[in-house]
Design an enzyme around this catalytic site. Structure first.
Site, PDB file in Angstrom:
ATOM      1  CE1 TYR A 155      29.702  53.715 -16.301  1.00 28.31           C
ATOM      2  CE2 TYR A 155      28.720  51.774 -15.287  1.00 28.31           C
ATOM      3  CZ  TYR A 155      29.303  52.385 -16.379  1.00 28.31           C
ATOM      4  OH  TYR A 155      29.466  51.682 -17.546  1.00 28.31           O
TER       5      TYR A 155
HETATM    6  N1  LIG Z   1      34.307  48.722 -19.737  1.00 25.49           N
HETATM    7  C1  LIG Z   1      33.277  48.195 -19.109  1.00 25.49           C
HETATM    8  O1  LIG Z   1      33.428  47.350 -18.190  1.00 25.49           O
HETATM    9  C2  LIG Z   1      31.867  48.592 -19.480  1.00 25.49           C
HETATM   10  C3  LIG Z   1      30.796  47.796 -19.046  1.00 25.49           C
HETATM   11  C4  LIG Z   1      29.500  48.158 -19.390  1.00 25.49           C
HETATM   12  C5  LIG Z   1      29.276  49.310 -20.152  1.00 25.49           C
HETATM   13  N2  LIG Z   1      30.353  50.049 -20.552  1.00 25.49           N
HETATM   14  C6  LIG Z   1      30.086  51.260 -21.333  1.00 25.49           C
HETATM   15  O2  LIG Z   1      30.616  51.089 -22.626  1.00 25.49           O
HETATM   16  C7  LIG Z   1      31.022  52.356 -23.137  1.00 25.49           C
HETATM   17  C8  LIG Z   1      32.455  52.272 -23.636  1.00 25.49           C
HETATM   18  O3  LIG Z   1      33.266  51.841 -22.570  1.00 25.49           O
HETATM   19  P1  LIG Z   1      34.808  51.467 -22.762  1.00 25.49           P
HETATM   20  O4  LIG Z   1      35.126  50.467 -21.724  1.00 25.49           O
HETATM   21  O5  LIG Z   1      35.087  51.192 -24.184  1.00 25.49           O
HETATM   22  O6  LIG Z   1      35.453  52.859 -22.292  1.00 25.49           O
HETATM   23  P2  LIG Z   1      36.801  53.587 -22.691  1.00 25.49           P
HETATM   24  O7  LIG Z   1      37.176  54.380 -21.488  1.00 25.49           O
HETATM   25  O8  LIG Z   1      37.809  52.643 -23.251  1.00 25.49           O
HETATM   26  O9  LIG Z   1      36.334  54.563 -23.862  1.00 25.49           O
HETATM   27  C9  LIG Z   1      35.517  55.669 -23.596  1.00 25.49           C
HETATM   28  C10 LIG Z   1      35.866  56.760 -24.566  1.00 25.49           C
HETATM   29  O10 LIG Z   1      35.012  57.882 -24.281  1.00 25.49           O
HETATM   30  C11 LIG Z   1      35.782  59.050 -24.378  1.00 25.49           C
HETATM   31  N3  LIG Z   1      35.190  60.111 -23.561  1.00 25.49           N
HETATM   32  C12 LIG Z   1      35.144  60.172 -22.199  1.00 25.49           C
HETATM   33  N4  LIG Z   1      34.588  61.321 -21.811  1.00 25.49           N
HETATM   34  C13 LIG Z   1      34.268  62.006 -22.943  1.00 25.49           C
HETATM   35  C14 LIG Z   1      33.673  63.283 -23.180  1.00 25.49           C
HETATM   36  N5  LIG Z   1      33.316  64.098 -22.184  1.00 25.49           N
HETATM   37  N6  LIG Z   1      33.489  63.677 -24.474  1.00 25.49           N
HETATM   38  C15 LIG Z   1      33.866  62.864 -25.495  1.00 25.49           C
HETATM   39  N7  LIG Z   1      34.446  61.652 -25.328  1.00 25.49           N
HETATM   40  C16 LIG Z   1      34.639  61.238 -24.061  1.00 25.49           C
HETATM   41  C17 LIG Z   1      37.157  58.659 -23.847  1.00 25.49           C
HETATM   42  O11 LIG Z   1      38.183  59.559 -24.259  1.00 25.49           O
HETATM   43  C18 LIG Z   1      37.323  57.269 -24.442  1.00 25.49           C
HETATM   44  O12 LIG Z   1      37.941  57.323 -25.710  1.00 25.49           O
HETATM   45  C19 LIG Z   1      30.828  53.360 -21.996  1.00 25.49           C
HETATM   46  O13 LIG Z   1      29.589  54.028 -22.180  1.00 25.49           O
HETATM   47  C20 LIG Z   1      30.765  52.491 -20.769  1.00 25.49           C
HETATM   48  O14 LIG Z   1      30.038  53.090 -19.718  1.00 25.49           O
HETATM   49  C21 LIG Z   1      31.630  49.727 -20.260  1.00 25.49           C
END
Ligand SMILES: NC(=O)c1ccc[n+]([C@@H]2O[C@H](COP(=O)([O-])OP(=O)(O)OC[C@H]3O[C@@H](n4cnc5c(N)ncnc54)[C@H](O)[C@@H]3O)[C@@H](O)[C@H]2O)c1
Length: 267
Positions: A155
């Site tokens: 990741y």
């Molecule tokens: N949650 C955290 O702690 C965190 C921290 C830093 C960065 N991020 C980043 O922020 C972004 C959003 O994270 P979040 O926590 O809202 O995640 P989340 O899991 O709530 O939402 C992610 C969304 O992406 C969709 N998704 C996954 N694989 C997919 C694919 N192959 N095609 C299309 N859609 C797809 C999922 O269905 C989901 O709706 C991500 O890029 C994550 O890496 C998250």
């Protein structure tokens, strides 16, 4: 770029911060919200939830499939018109274990969703933005893309790559004095469920204020948004401290290198 009267495309917009940013965009007067997600049930629920807020177009697409990304963007152009703002938000994390326990499938999928897909989609959207000399691309990376952390090596690699690509593209656009802007976002852990089980001395971010900060960063054409702001200094500490001292301070004293010990992720 201000959000009023814009077409805004958000990948992964049916959950987490992507969904909240979509709602905020509609509340701020976006002309239409275009949501891409792999989860059709969550897409349908989001569309009906946002129905009173404005125009919402949803597309079920697996962004790990580059051909599907290219074909779906063509449909978006025909059905919704030009995209003014693209937020590359969809992301995944796999394998709550050390690198020796990872699988080839999980490595490929993580890199395809988190790293390759934002590039492939941007490659479709950018020429249209350049020809209109107007647009904004926001790439959601992670604080995990700024330092190494056990049990998130793949990741982390995918997000380091996003930061390197996004920053380079931003500088390219600046050099040609383009009016297409790039915002790279590196948040700490957010309580959306993606990183369920993580334990941290530093407060875990709340989804709503984090989404608001990202929207504000787009409105202000901020080029790099570490969230919280203190994370901007990671690079400073890495630069001035010997790496082993940095390891001791962030890993042992602040406990960052143990944050993933109880990570389970979404079931
Ligand atoms: N949650 C955290 O702690 C965190 C921290 C830093 C960065 N991020 C980043 O922020 C972004 C959003 O994270 P979040 O926590 O809202 O995640 P989340 O899991 O709530 O939402 C992610 C969304 O992406 C969709 N998704 C996954 N694989 C997919 C694919 N192959 N095609 C299309 N859609 C797809 C999922 O269905 C989901 O709706 C991500 O890029 C994550 O890496 C998250």
């Amino acid at each position: 770029m201000k959000l009023q009267n814009t077409n805004i495309l958000i990948t992964g917009g049916a959950s987490g911060i992507g969904k909240i940013m979509g709602r905020l965009a509609l509340e701020k007067g976006a002309k239409s919200l275009i949501i891409w997600d792999i989860n059709p049930e969550a897409l349908a629920a989001t569309k009906s939830e946002f129905a009173t807020l404005g125009t919402v177009h949803t597309y079920t697409v697996n962004i790990a499939d580059s051909d599907a990304v290219i074909a779906t963007y063509q449909r978006v152009k025909e059905e919704c018109g030009s995209v003014d703002i693209l937020i590359n938000c969809a992301g995944i994390v796999r394998g709550n274990n050390t690198f020796d326990h990872q699988t080839v499938e999980d490595i490929r999928l993580t890199m395809e969703v988190n790293t390759v897909a934002p590039m492939v989609l941007t490659l479709q959207v950018l020429p249209d933005m350049l020809s209109r000399n107007r647009g904004h691309i926001c790439n959601i990376a992670s604080a995990g893309g700024m330092l190494g952390n056990p049990k998130m090596s793949v990741y982390g690699a995918s997000k380091w790559a996003v930061i390197g690509w996004s920053e380079s593209m931003r500088i390219e656009l600046q050099q040609r004095k383009s009016n297409v802007h790039v915002t790279t976002v590196a948040p700490y852990f957010i309580s959306t469920g993606m990183f369920t089980g993580v334990r941290s001395v530093f407060p875990i971010l709340k989804p709503e204020p984090t989404a608001k900060k990202i929207i504000r960063a787009i409105e202000r054409n901020t080029i790099f948004a570490g969230i919280p702001f203190g994370y901007h200094f990671i690079r400073f500490w890495q630069a001035i401290l010997p790496l082993r001292v940095f390891d001791w301070l962030f890993g042992t004293v602040f406990g960052i290198y143990r944050t993933m010990d109880h990570f389970t992720g979404r079931k």
